[in-house]
Design a protein around this motif. Sequence first.
Motif, PDB file in Angstrom:
ATOM      1  N   HIS A   1      69.664 103.447  53.618  1.00 48.91           N
ATOM      2  CA  HIS A   1      70.040 104.855  53.503  1.00 48.91           C
ATOM      3  C   HIS A   1      69.750 105.563  54.823  1.00 48.91           C
ATOM      4  CE1 HIS A   1      70.206 109.013  52.059  1.00 48.91           C
ATOM      5  NE2 HIS A   1      70.847 108.538  51.005  1.00 48.91           N
ATOM      6  N   PRO A   2      70.642 106.429  55.277  1.00 45.10           N
ATOM      7  CA  PRO A   2      70.437 107.083  56.589  1.00 45.10           C
ATOM      8  C   PRO A   2      69.175 107.953  56.645  1.00 45.10           C
ATOM      9  CG  PRO A   2      72.302 108.046  55.397  1.00 45.10           C
ATOM     10  CD  PRO A   2      71.936 106.804  54.669  1.00 45.10           C
ATOM     11  N   ARG A   3      68.700 108.436  55.532  1.00 40.44           N
ATOM     12  CA  ARG A   3      67.522 109.292  55.538  1.00 40.44           C
ATOM     13  C   ARG A   3      66.228 108.506  55.261  1.00 40.44           C
ATOM     14  NH1 ARG A   3      68.307 114.670  55.700  1.00 40.44           N
ATOM     15  NH2 ARG A   3      70.430 115.475  55.319  1.00 40.44           N
TER      16      ARG A   3
ATOM     17  N   VAL B   1      51.323 104.199  49.545  1.00 43.21           N
ATOM     18  CA  VAL B   1      52.104 104.597  50.719  1.00 43.21           C
ATOM     19  C   VAL B   1      51.304 104.380  51.995  1.00 43.21           C
ATOM     20  CG1 VAL B   1      53.151 106.559  51.914  1.00 43.21           C
ATOM     21  CG2 VAL B   1      53.525 106.246  49.457  1.00 43.21           C
ATOM     22  N   LEU B   2      50.041 104.815  52.009  1.00 42.35           N
ATOM     23  CA  LEU B   2      49.212 104.670  53.210  1.00 42.35           C
ATOM     24  C   LEU B   2      48.905 103.206  53.488  1.00 42.35           C
ATOM     25  CD1 LEU B   2      46.752 107.659  52.676  1.00 42.35           C
ATOM     26  CD2 LEU B   2      48.734 107.559  54.188  1.00 42.35           C
ATOM     27  N   ARG B   3      48.715 102.419  52.441  1.00 37.57           N
ATOM     28  CA  ARG B   3      48.420 100.986  52.606  1.00 37.57           C
ATOM     29  C   ARG B   3      49.576 100.261  53.286  1.00 37.57           C
ATOM     30  NH1 ARG B   3      47.248  96.557  53.590  1.00 37.57           N
ATOM     31  NH2 ARG B   3      46.109  94.998  52.374  1.00 37.57           N
ATOM     32  N   ASN B   4      50.784 100.760  53.102  1.00 37.39           N
ATOM     33  CA  ASN B   4      51.969 100.123  53.671  1.00 37.39           C
ATOM     34  C   ASN B   4      52.595 100.959  54.786  1.00 37.39           C
ATOM     35  OD1 ASN B   4      52.637  97.695  51.687  1.00 37.39           O
ATOM     36  ND2 ASN B   4      51.971  99.412  50.433  1.00 37.39           N
TER      37      ASN B   4
ATOM     38  N   VAL C   1      60.231 107.805  55.290  1.00 36.31           N
ATOM     39  CA  VAL C   1      59.044 107.018  55.635  1.00 36.31           C
ATOM     40  C   VAL C   1      58.130 107.816  56.551  1.00 36.31           C
ATOM     41  CG1 VAL C   1      58.249 104.953  56.844  1.00 36.31           C
ATOM     42  CG2 VAL C   1      60.223 104.817  55.313  1.00 36.31           C
ATOM     43  N   ARG C   2      58.701 108.510  57.517  1.00 32.08           N
ATOM     44  CA  ARG C   2      57.909 109.264  58.486  1.00 32.08           C
ATOM     45  C   ARG C   2      57.137 110.400  57.817  1.00 32.08           C
ATOM     46  NH1 ARG C   2      61.609 109.726  61.714  1.00 32.08           N
ATOM     47  NH2 ARG C   2      62.451 111.779  61.157  1.00 32.08           N
ATOM     48  N   TRP C   3      57.751 111.075  56.880  1.00 37.91           N
ATOM     49  CA  TRP C   3      57.101 112.199  56.221  1.00 37.91           C
ATOM     50  C   TRP C   3      56.210 111.775  55.060  1.00 37.91           C
ATOM     51  CZ3 TRP C   3      56.552 116.892  58.054  1.00 37.91           C
ATOM     52  CH2 TRP C   3      57.447 117.353  59.019  1.00 37.91           C
ATOM     53  N   SER C   4      56.366 110.550  54.587  1.00 37.25           N
ATOM     54  CA  SER C   4      55.569 110.120  53.435  1.00 37.25           C
ATOM     55  C   SER C   4      54.090 109.958  53.781  1.00 37.25           C
ATOM     56  CB  SER C   4      56.111 108.800  52.888  1.00 37.25           C
ATOM     57  OG  SER C   4      55.986 107.754  53.839  1.00 37.25           O
TER      58      SER C   4
END
Length: 305
Positions: free
Chosen positions: A105-107, A156-159, A112-115
């Motif tokens: 997906h283009p977004r 999320v942080l673990r990955n 990922v960056r904002w997660s």
Amino acid sequence: MGTSYMDYYFAPLSSAWVLIVWATMRVAPAANYTHLAWAKLAASAVIMCLINGLHLWPFALLERLGVMWSAREWEFRFGTDIYIVYVGMAVALVRLQYGSQLLVHPRWPQLVRWSVPASILGLVLYFYFELTRASKFEYNKWHPYVSPLPVLCFIVLRNANAYLRSHSSAMFRAAGLISLELFIAQFHLFLAADTKAILVLVDSRLWFVNFGVTAFVFVGLCQALGSASGTITAWLMAKVSVDAPAVDIPMSELPVAADRPRALDRLASDPPLLARMASLPIFDSLALRWVIGLFALVLLNNYYD
């Protein structure tokens, strides 16, 4: 030992949730790869919420079998984490059904960056909320609804990057292998006075030395319990095969001459009755073997109680 079964609620609770997840996915397994899987998940969640909320657990049957459980305590423990299980199943379905689409997906890079900062903020907000409750009992009312948040944030942080994904804590990994034994055995090997005190093996004035000694003994015994649990589980769950090819054994490897006739008779005999029974097709069902194992535990409980 005079303790309540609910002191060990973690073991049957874990088994109950394993069976619930298995049953949810086992019914109409072909639907697990379609949108109908979401309907199955929702139906399972509704059914379990109704059973727990309307007090429909079969405790009367357990009492007839000699198992005395506190229905109120079980319903509280079951309801405390009732939603996080289905959140986990929902995440698994998203990964299974939409994982490949999300990656292209283009977004996706932006998500990922904002997660990562969002997950850090989520953990801060969760711990602030938890620590600002007036009491543990007030927080317990909120726990079923807020507990998925720190778990998802941690995942999320673990990955978050390759380094974090490829490294782990050896201490936490070792503790995770015996987590069930650590939880159950603490009531007998680490705590005392019905969990109101700690075991004292060294002069109580040297509390730090006593803590180290008791912790060392406690963890060591839990590792032994974990090994025994794994052996029993493998013996109970493994499929017994009696179709293995025969192997010639030289006479020189048999026992002394006086015992050779008896040894030869044993080697030439048919497989034991229990082995033949365990190899029957009906025992290929994992659920059936679980039921048989639980029934055996109930019988042992009534015998030794």
